[in-house]
Every structure is written in structure tokens, then in C-alpha cells.
Write an enzyme that holds these catalytic residues in place. Structure first.
Site, mmCIF file in Angstrom:
data_model
loop_
_atom_site.group_PDB
_atom_site.id
_atom_site.type_symbol
_atom_site.label_atom_id
_atom_site.label_comp_id
_atom_site.label_asym_id
_atom_site.label_seq_id
_atom_site.Cartn_x
_atom_site.Cartn_y
_atom_site.Cartn_z
ATOM 1 N N ARG A 79 0.838 -1.273 0.005
ATOM 2 C CA ARG A 79 -0.124 0.294 0.089
ATOM 3 C C ARG A 79 0.816 1.111 0.080
ATOM 4 O O ARG A 79 2.235 1.193 0.159
ATOM 5 C CB ARG A 79 -0.653 -0.377 1.379
ATOM 6 C CG ARG A 79 0.074 0.466 2.599
ATOM 7 C CD ARG A 79 -1.451 0.109 3.620
ATOM 8 N NE ARG A 79 -0.841 0.615 4.924
ATOM 9 C CZ ARG A 79 -0.496 -0.341 5.642
ATOM 10 N NH1 ARG A 79 -0.799 -1.087 6.153
ATOM 11 N NH2 ARG A 79 0.328 0.326 6.964
ATOM 12 N N ASN A 133 11.219 0.126 1.766
ATOM 13 C CA ASN A 133 10.579 1.302 1.873
ATOM 14 C C ASN A 133 9.683 1.057 3.671
ATOM 15 O O ASN A 133 9.010 2.250 3.555
ATOM 16 C CB ASN A 133 9.140 1.039 0.470
ATOM 17 C CG ASN A 133 7.883 1.684 0.986
ATOM 18 O OD1 ASN A 133 8.042 2.725 1.231
ATOM 19 N ND2 ASN A 133 7.442 1.446 1.476
ATOM 20 N N SER A 157 12.445 10.903 5.359
ATOM 21 C CA SER A 157 11.664 11.436 5.605
ATOM 22 C C SER A 157 12.217 13.272 5.890
ATOM 23 O O SER A 157 12.757 13.232 6.854
ATOM 24 C CB SER A 157 11.097 11.264 6.773
ATOM 25 O OG SER A 157 10.098 12.258 7.310
ATOM 26 N N TYR A 186 10.901 8.557 15.478
ATOM 27 C CA TYR A 186 9.972 7.979 14.871
ATOM 28 C C TYR A 186 11.419 9.441 13.297
ATOM 29 O O TYR A 186 12.381 8.692 12.744
ATOM 30 C CB TYR A 186 8.985 8.430 13.437
ATOM 31 C CG TYR A 186 8.546 8.248 12.576
ATOM 32 C CD1 TYR A 186 9.008 7.675 11.766
ATOM 33 C CD2 TYR A 186 8.491 9.843 11.897
ATOM 34 C CE1 TYR A 186 8.186 7.397 10.166
ATOM 35 C CE2 TYR A 186 8.421 9.308 10.144
ATOM 36 C CZ TYR A 186 8.115 8.554 9.647
ATOM 37 O OH TYR A 186 8.377 8.489 8.118
ATOM 38 N N LYS A 229 14.729 8.090 11.074
ATOM 39 C CA LYS A 229 14.124 9.061 9.501
ATOM 40 C C LYS A 229 15.755 9.011 9.359
ATOM 41 O O LYS A 229 16.412 9.154 8.348
ATOM 42 C CB LYS A 229 13.314 9.158 9.325
ATOM 43 C CG LYS A 229 12.472 8.702 9.234
ATOM 44 C CD LYS A 229 12.310 7.004 8.295
ATOM 45 C CE LYS A 229 11.478 6.953 8.107
ATOM 46 N NZ LYS A 229 11.453 5.508 7.295
HETATM 47 P P1 NAD Z 1 2.605 3.281 5.243
HETATM 48 O O1 NAD Z 1 1.707 3.177 6.055
HETATM 49 O O2 NAD Z 1 1.401 2.919 3.923
HETATM 50 O O3 NAD Z 1 2.756 1.800 4.674
HETATM 51 C C1 NAD Z 1 3.624 1.107 4.931
HETATM 52 C C2 NAD Z 1 4.025 -0.336 4.281
HETATM 53 O O4 NAD Z 1 5.051 -0.729 5.562
HETATM 54 C C3 NAD Z 1 2.710 -1.507 4.229
HETATM 55 O O5 NAD Z 1 3.064 -2.489 3.346
HETATM 56 C C4 NAD Z 1 3.513 -1.897 5.781
HETATM 57 O O6 NAD Z 1 2.246 -3.570 5.856
HETATM 58 C C5 NAD Z 1 4.419 -1.908 5.981
HETATM 59 N N1 NAD Z 1 4.897 -2.778 7.090
HETATM 60 C C6 NAD Z 1 5.035 -1.717 8.099
HETATM 61 N N2 NAD Z 1 5.833 -2.273 9.723
HETATM 62 C C7 NAD Z 1 6.340 -3.365 8.943
HETATM 63 C C8 NAD Z 1 6.844 -4.705 9.184
HETATM 64 N N3 NAD Z 1 6.461 -4.493 10.579
HETATM 65 N N4 NAD Z 1 7.085 -5.285 8.510
HETATM 66 C C9 NAD Z 1 6.842 -5.608 7.215
HETATM 67 N N5 NAD Z 1 5.656 -4.418 7.067
HETATM 68 C C10 NAD Z 1 6.100 -3.101 7.376
HETATM 69 O O7 NAD Z 1 2.891 3.932 4.823
HETATM 70 P P2 NAD Z 1 3.466 5.240 3.503
HETATM 71 O O8 NAD Z 1 3.034 6.716 3.760
HETATM 72 O O9 NAD Z 1 4.253 4.213 2.379
HETATM 73 O O10 NAD Z 1 5.249 5.536 3.610
HETATM 74 C C11 NAD Z 1 6.381 4.287 3.842
HETATM 75 C C12 NAD Z 1 7.854 4.797 4.019
HETATM 76 O O11 NAD Z 1 7.528 5.790 3.176
HETATM 77 C C13 NAD Z 1 7.479 4.370 5.250
HETATM 78 O O12 NAD Z 1 8.657 4.037 5.442
HETATM 79 C C14 NAD Z 1 7.787 5.891 6.176
HETATM 80 O O13 NAD Z 1 7.933 6.252 6.528
HETATM 81 C C15 NAD Z 1 8.217 7.010 4.359
HETATM 82 N N6 NAD Z 1 7.750 7.892 4.439
HETATM 83 C C16 NAD Z 1 6.598 8.244 4.353
HETATM 84 C C17 NAD Z 1 5.787 9.452 4.328
HETATM 85 C C18 NAD Z 1 4.203 10.041 5.103
HETATM 86 O O14 NAD Z 1 4.190 11.012 4.521
HETATM 87 N N7 NAD Z 1 3.285 9.319 3.937
HETATM 88 C C19 NAD Z 1 6.678 10.702 4.796
HETATM 89 C C20 NAD Z 1 7.788 10.405 5.002
HETATM 90 C C21 NAD Z 1 8.823 9.461 4.640
#
Ligand code: NAD
Length: 251
Positions: A16, A85, A146, A159, A163
Site C-alpha cells: 500500500r 520502504n 523523511s 520517528y 529517519k
Molecule cells: P503505509 O503505512 O501506507 O505503508 C507502510 C508499508 O510498510 C506497508 O506495506 C506495511 O505493511 C509495511 N510495514 C510496516 N511495518 C512493517 C513490518 N514490521 N514488517 C513488514 N512490513 C511492514 O506508509 P507509507 O506512507 O506508504 O510509508 C512508506 C515509507 O515512507 C515509510 O518508511 C515511511 O516512514 C516513509 N515516509 C512516509 C511519508 C508520508 O508522509 N506518508 C513521509 C516520509 C517518509
């Protein structure tokens, strides 16, 4: 021929959000893509929808991550692209943070990324014959940092620390792995509309949108396009970078 034709890519947490958008973008670019999720059946089902493969993986389990990466390389004749990711974001003021919260976040976000980079770099360093018959060595690794890791954010100290560690991991691994033809970069997204940020209060989201030069939040596809660039040969002289994908955020 597309830019990633014949390449094998692994996207952790690709069921996702940013991971799923990235997996779709890499498939579109011609790669064979494997996504991982905590639940193997769900990962397989999601992957089927965009023509990829799915695998179960617990990012907090160092050995499980290594084994999964090894399995992908063995089943697909090598590994060319890793997008580490998978990540979690738990918010909480410093006064409320417990040791377990810190461990969980660091296990998933930092140890999980280290394990993935370690296993992927072993697979990438090996010379291999790709599906199109060409011999290849090296690869491209993209990590998810991030903006919070750079600027900090109240209520997100743990968090943010995780990052910042990911950004440092990208810079350090790039130095260590460059001689083996492996590039390592990170993207540092601003606030992107996914499940991860869906629970943030509306006023926080509004404030973040207003703080971006573009005046809005980002979409997962906008991060995925930059990852796709870093994964491919268009970025062949780019390594050790942490690239902001934040709409020009000045917090
Ligand atoms: P999300 O929560 O929609 O998706 C996270 C994904 O990581 C999911 O597929 C989940 O199943 C997987 N995951 C989480 N914990 C896990 C575990 N213990 N074992 C296996 N899989 C695991 O998050 P997103 O927003 O798509 O974020 C993806 C990445 O981008 C993350 O590393 C997040 O920190 C980073 N990020 C996101 C944002 C944002 O604003 N959404 C900003 C900066 C960085």
C-alpha cells in the site's frame, strides 16, 4: 524497451501507500517486481493486480529480511533494485515515550533497512546473467528517509531519529558499496497522503500543506516517480544523496 526491462526489483512494504505506487511504477518501467508485506497471502494478492509477485516479511526481524531478499535473488536470477520502504510512524510526546516504542521503531525503520541493504548488496555484488542475456553486476538501492529526519517535529522525536538514521545509512552505504557498482540513495518525502498520515489531525495536515512551496500535500505516485528515476540508469552517476520530495517544504 523500457528503462528497467530485464531488471529484478524488490519493494519492501509494497502492499500500500508509497511502496505500492513504487511497485506499479517499476512494473511500468519494465522491471520484474516483488513486493513484501507482513502477510504473505495479501502481498501475493496485491502483487497479482499489477503483474508482480508477493512475499511475506517481518521488517523488524533482521534474519527474516535477509532470508527474503536472498530468496528473491535466488528465484529471479539476481537482484538489481531494492526499495527498502517498509516503515512505521508512531507519534507521541517525549514524556510519554517508552523503551519498547523506541525499540519497535528502530527495529522496523532502521534495523529492517540495514538488513535489507546488507542482503541486497550481497546479491547485487555477484555477477549474474539477466533474462535478456546480458551480464550484470551492481544495482541501485533506494531508502525511505523523511523531511522529519532533517527538520524534526514535535511529537515525533523517535520517528524523526529513525529517519535521520536512514539518511545516514544511505550516505554511508553509498561510500562502502560504490566500488562494487552499487548506488545507494534515499528519498525524503514531505507529508504524503497514505495510511501512515491519515490519522494526523486535520490542522497538522493543513499546516504542512501551507508550509510547502507548492501549497499542497503529496501523493504516493509523486514519490514513486522519483524512486523510479533513482532506480534506473538515468541516475547512474547519483549516489549517497538524500533527495527531498516535499513540494518545497520549509517548516
Ligand atoms: P503505509 O503505512 O501506507 O505503508 C507502510 C508499508 O510498510 C506497508 O506495506 C506495511 O505493511 C509495511 N510495514 C510496516 N511495518 C512493517 C513490518 N514490521 N514488517 C513488514 N512490513 C511492514 O506508509 P507509507 O506512507 O506508504 O510509508 C512508506 C515509507 O515512507 C515509510 O518508511 C515511511 O516512514 C516513509 N515516509 C512516509 C511519508 C508520508 O508522509 N506518508 C513521509 C516520509 C517518509
Amino acid at each position: 524497451m523500457s528503462e528497467l526491462t530485464g531488471r529484478v526489483a524488490l519493494v519492501t512494504g509494497g502492499t500500500r501507500g508509497i511502496g505500492l505506487a513504487t511497485a506499479r511504477a517499476l512494473v511500468e518501467a519494465g522491471a520484474t517486481v516483488v513486493v513484501t508485506g507482513r502477510d504473505a497471502d495479501r502481498a501475493e494478492a496485491v502483487a497479482k493486480e499489477f503483474g508482480g509477485h508477493g512475499l511475506g516479511l517481518e521488517a523488524a526481524d533482521f534474519d527474516s529480511v535477509g532470508a527474503a531478499v536472498k530468496q528473491v535473488a535466488a528465484e529471479h536470477g539476481g537482484l538489481d533494485v531494492l526499495v527498502a520502504n517498509a516503515g512505521i510512524m508512531e507519534s507521541g510526546l517525549l514524556g510519554m515515550v517508552r523503551a519498547d516504542d523506541v525499540r519497535r521503531t528502530l527495529d522496523v525503520n532502521v534495523a529492517g533497512a540495514v538488513a535489507a541493504v546488507q542482503a541486497a548488496s550481497r546479491a547485487m555484488a555477484r555477477r549474474r546473467r539477466a533474462a535478456d542475456g546480458t551480464e550484470r553486476r551492481g544495482g541501485s538501492i533506494v531508502l525511505l528517509a523523511s523531511v522529519v529526519g532533517t527538520y524534526g517535529a514535535a511529537g515525533q522525536s523517535v520517528y524523526a531519529a529513525s529517519k535521520a538514521a536512514v539518511a545516514a545509512l544511505a550516505r554511508s552505504a553509498a561510500r562502502e558499496l560504490g566500488p562494487r557498482g552499487i548506488r545507494v540513495n534515499a528519498v525524503a518525502p514531505g507529508v504524503i497522503r497514505t495510511d501512515l498520515t491519515a490519522g494526523l489531525p486535520a490542522e497538522v495536515l493543513d499546516r504542512q500543506a501551507a508550509a510547502a512551496a507548492l501549497g499542497r500535500l503529496g501523493d504516493p505516485e509523486e514519490v514513486a516517480d522519483v524512486i523510479r528515476f533513482l532506480a534506473g540508469d538515468a541516475a547512474r552517476y547519483v549516489t549517497g544523496q538524500v533527495l527531498g520530495v516535499d513540494g518545497g517544504l520549509v517548516p
